[in-house]
Scaffold this motif. Structure first.
Motif, mmCIF file in Angstrom:
data_model
loop_
_atom_site.group_PDB
_atom_site.id
_atom_site.type_symbol
_atom_site.label_atom_id
_atom_site.label_comp_id
_atom_site.label_asym_id
_atom_site.label_seq_id
_atom_site.Cartn_x
_atom_site.Cartn_y
_atom_site.Cartn_z
ATOM 1 N N GLN A 60 0.828 -1.216 0.000
ATOM 2 C CA GLN A 60 0.000 0.000 0.000
ATOM 3 C C GLN A 60 0.861 1.265 0.000
ATOM 4 O O GLN A 60 0.568 2.232 -0.698
ATOM 5 C CB GLN A 60 -0.967 0.003 1.195
ATOM 6 C CG GLN A 60 -1.937 -1.143 1.200
ATOM 7 C CD GLN A 60 -2.763 -1.243 -0.078
ATOM 8 O OE1 GLN A 60 -3.098 -0.246 -0.704
ATOM 9 N NE2 GLN A 60 -3.077 -2.462 -0.475
ATOM 10 N N ARG A 63 2.273 1.665 -3.402
ATOM 11 C CA ARG A 63 1.237 2.170 -4.311
ATOM 12 C C ARG A 63 1.092 3.693 -4.152
ATOM 13 O O ARG A 63 1.044 4.425 -5.137
ATOM 14 C CB ARG A 63 -0.090 1.458 -4.024
ATOM 15 C CG ARG A 63 -1.142 1.714 -5.060
ATOM 16 C CD ARG A 63 -2.331 0.776 -4.884
ATOM 17 N NE ARG A 63 -1.950 -0.574 -5.300
ATOM 18 C CZ ARG A 63 -2.035 -1.670 -4.525
ATOM 19 N NH1 ARG A 63 -2.510 -1.607 -3.319
ATOM 20 N NH2 ARG A 63 -1.652 -2.842 -4.991
ATOM 21 N N SER A 64 1.039 4.164 -2.907
ATOM 22 C CA SER A 64 0.936 5.610 -2.660
ATOM 23 C C SER A 64 2.163 6.340 -3.205
ATOM 24 O O SER A 64 2.042 7.366 -3.886
ATOM 25 C CB SER A 64 0.811 5.888 -1.162
ATOM 26 O OG SER A 64 -0.397 5.423 -0.639
ATOM 27 N N GLU A 177 -7.596 5.328 1.218
ATOM 28 C CA GLU A 177 -7.846 3.888 1.160
ATOM 29 C C GLU A 177 -6.562 3.096 1.379
ATOM 30 O O GLU A 177 -6.544 2.097 2.112
ATOM 31 C CB GLU A 177 -8.477 3.517 -0.187
ATOM 32 C CG GLU A 177 -8.734 2.041 -0.367
ATOM 33 C CD GLU A 177 -9.728 1.460 0.627
ATOM 34 O OE1 GLU A 177 -9.705 0.227 0.833
ATOM 35 O OE2 GLU A 177 -10.518 2.226 1.228
ATOM 36 N N GLU A 178 -5.478 3.524 0.764
ATOM 37 C CA GLU A 178 -4.196 2.838 0.936
ATOM 38 C C GLU A 178 -3.737 2.906 2.390
ATOM 39 O O GLU A 178 -3.267 1.910 2.957
ATOM 40 C CB GLU A 178 -3.161 3.418 -0.017
ATOM 41 C CG GLU A 178 -3.461 3.043 -1.463
ATOM 42 C CD GLU A 178 -2.952 4.014 -2.508
ATOM 43 O OE1 GLU A 178 -3.247 3.769 -3.697
ATOM 44 O OE2 GLU A 178 -2.276 5.009 -2.153
ATOM 45 N N PHE A 182 -3.100 -0.093 5.062
ATOM 46 C CA PHE A 182 -1.746 -0.209 5.575
ATOM 47 C C PHE A 182 -1.667 -0.133 7.096
ATOM 48 O O PHE A 182 -1.001 -0.951 7.739
ATOM 49 C CB PHE A 182 -0.876 0.897 4.955
ATOM 50 C CG PHE A 182 0.400 1.163 5.677
ATOM 51 C CD1 PHE A 182 1.497 0.321 5.508
ATOM 52 C CD2 PHE A 182 0.527 2.255 6.532
ATOM 53 C CE1 PHE A 182 2.691 0.566 6.175
ATOM 54 C CE2 PHE A 182 1.711 2.500 7.201
ATOM 55 C CZ PHE A 182 2.791 1.657 7.026
#
Length: 193
Positions: A60, A63-64, A177-178, A182
């Motif tokens: 996560q 991804r961010s 959301e991430e 996390f």
């Protein structure tokens, strides 16, 4: 993870003051500088570094960070850390029953109690941190903006960090959301350390 998250995770692992201080100062202790600290501080420093390693490898967080890397390059991780502290502060009640202001005051008092033990960089930073209540202020976009502008002025290369809040606002739901996926996992990881 930045100051707020590291402090939260350290307190979640117990009430050992030296451990909590060690976790807080870890980024300001380099190389052999760790030798001057007692074992309790060292445990906190190692804890902080393990949290950083786990974070940097978490899907996560990656991804961010990947959403930012094109514009901010090597500073994308630092910016993601700041965004995650913002999200923790803004959603504090989801993770703690203690009021965030009570939590931050308790931390500032502890840091002042150990002021003489702190590394020089932490000593220089602490008065500004307390005066502007950094830990709780991460929740506010204007504070986050000022913090990133200040960091951008201190970087040796053009970082563009002063523009990062625009990216946060644009993709706020994605970052949120991430972070929500996390943070419970890092809480569990921290308990195992």
């Amino acid at each position: 993870m930045n100051f707020l998250a590291h402090t939260y995770l350290a307190w979640s692992s117990g009430n050992d003051e030296e451990f909590i201080i060690g976790s807080f100062i870890a980024d300001h202790v380099k190389g052999n500088g760790t030798r001057r600290f007692r074992p309790g501080f060292m445990k906190g420093i190692v804890f902080h570094r393990n949290i950083d390693m786990y974070t940097d490898q978490h899907p996560q967080f990656i991804r961010s960070k990947s959403r930012l890397i094109g514009q901010y390059h090597k500073y994308s991780g630092v910016i993601t850390d700041m965004f995650y502290d913002h999200l923790l502060a803004a959603n504090w009640r989801d993770y703690s029953h203690e009021d965030i202001h009570d939590f931050t005051v308790r931390n500032y008092k502890l840091l002042l109690k150990y002021f003489l033990t702190l590394p020089p960089k932490t000593k220089r930073l602490l008065p500004f941190m307390i005066q502007s209540n950094w830990l709780a202020s991460y929740a506010h976009f204007d504070f986050l903006q000022r913090s990133l502008e200040g960091m951008a002025m201190r970087t040796p290369f053009k970082s563009n960090m002063e523009n990062a809040v625009i990216d946060l606002l644009r993709d706020y739901s994605l970052f949120t959301e991430e972070f929500r996926l996390f943070f419970p996992e890092i809480i569990e990881y921290a308990k195992q350390l």
